[in-house]
Scaffold this motif. Sequence first.
Motif, short mmCIF file in Angstrom:
data_model
loop_
_atom_site.label_atom_id
_atom_site.label_comp_id
_atom_site.label_asym_id
_atom_site.label_seq_id
_atom_site.Cartn_x
_atom_site.Cartn_y
_atom_site.Cartn_z
N ASP A 47 -23.23 40.96 -62.61
CA ASP A 47 -23.42 39.51 -62.47
C ASP A 47 -22.76 38.73 -63.61
O ASP A 47 -23.44 38.03 -64.37
CB ASP A 47 -24.92 39.21 -62.34
CG ASP A 47 -25.48 39.81 -61.05
OD1 ASP A 47 -25.38 39.16 -60.01
OD2 ASP A 47 -25.95 40.97 -61.09
N ASP A 89 -21.00 40.26 -58.16
CA ASP A 89 -21.01 38.88 -58.55
C ASP A 89 -20.10 38.73 -59.77
O ASP A 89 -20.51 38.28 -60.84
CB ASP A 89 -22.42 38.32 -58.78
CG ASP A 89 -23.12 37.95 -57.46
OD1 ASP A 89 -22.48 38.06 -56.39
OD2 ASP A 89 -24.30 37.55 -57.51
N HIS A 200 -24.16 46.22 -55.58
CA HIS A 200 -24.59 44.92 -56.10
C HIS A 200 -26.05 44.62 -55.75
O HIS A 200 -26.84 44.18 -56.58
CB HIS A 200 -23.70 43.79 -55.57
CG HIS A 200 -24.20 42.44 -56.00
ND1 HIS A 200 -24.15 42.02 -57.31
CD2 HIS A 200 -24.85 41.45 -55.32
CE1 HIS A 200 -24.71 40.82 -57.41
NE2 HIS A 200 -25.14 40.45 -56.22
N HIS A 235 -27.82 41.74 -58.94
CA HIS A 235 -28.22 40.75 -57.94
C HIS A 235 -29.42 39.89 -58.32
O HIS A 235 -29.40 38.69 -58.16
CB HIS A 235 -28.48 41.43 -56.59
CG HIS A 235 -28.68 40.50 -55.44
ND1 HIS A 235 -27.77 39.49 -55.15
CD2 HIS A 235 -29.65 40.40 -54.50
CE1 HIS A 235 -28.19 38.82 -54.07
NE2 HIS A 235 -29.32 39.34 -53.67
ZN LIG Z 1 -25.58 37.17 -59.51
#
Ligand SMILES: [Zn+2]
Length: 302
Positions: A47, A89, A200, A235
């Motif tokens: 992320d 991400d 993810h 995530h």
């Molecule tokens: Zn994220």
Amino acid sequence: MPIYLPKLTRRQFLGRSLMAGAGLLAGCAGHSGAGRHDANAFALFSDTHLDGNTGQVTRGVNMARNFERAAEELVSLPQKPARLFVTGDLAHNSGQAADYGTVAKLLTPVREAGLPVHLALGNHDHRDRFWQAFQELKAARRPVRDHQTSIVRTPLADWFILDSLETTLSTPGLLGQEQLAWLARSLDEHPSKPAIVLVHHNPGLEGGNMGLKDTVAFMEVLRPRRRVKAYIFGHTHNWKVQKDESGLHLVNLPPVAYVFRDGDPSGWVLAKLHSGGMRLELRSLDPNHREHGRVLELAWRA
Ligand SMILES: [Zn+2]
């Protein structure tokens, strides 16, 4: 052609530096590929939410700066990990082309420090624009059609990097039947070597519909295959390590970018494999965070 970003050699490093001018050469000299690597140590980022505008601030965090700080710490370790994994991400919000320009730029010092980089996609990524930015990954021979899926074989474990991006900007993820069938077949090829899966999305087991939609099918692949020791994901932007009833470790990585809940750590995780398990160390971007430097020993299930 590999389905990852290889380390940059001294020759490539010099070529790039000459193009960029002498100032960059001086600035990066300390990050040359030379230096010791631990073949069983791995850097885990998740992320990163990088924006085309490196000055972008979201939820009070400059994501590019967070990434640079994590990468700087990584490349200045006296013994560097063998590889960097980033579990999706990558992009700030909707996977714009310029976002991947920032990803490529900020990964360069890591690659110049001798670490190959393996990227997974999340719901804030856009697969086609990602592949446009990383043509070498698009051209790679991929085991699952139209997915950024790969296996990394290392001395003590095989790492399966899966692609759970279903629709950009739609929160839940999906692995899909084709990828799950490939995963099951590939896991069965070497039944006794430890395997770690990187995705993810978090397991969507507990009633929520924000995680992996096909969690039940995914777990039916993982749980009976005892070689699978850990399922690592991002995530939720929430650092947490748990174990399910089958003894499978569930590792929720912290975000490199912003947290969703005040007080949670942002940063990255240093993973070191040994024959019976894995040692995880949280590297918080805030060195005063109570979790910073915390070490967790994960023992592999039989
Ligand atoms: Zn994220």
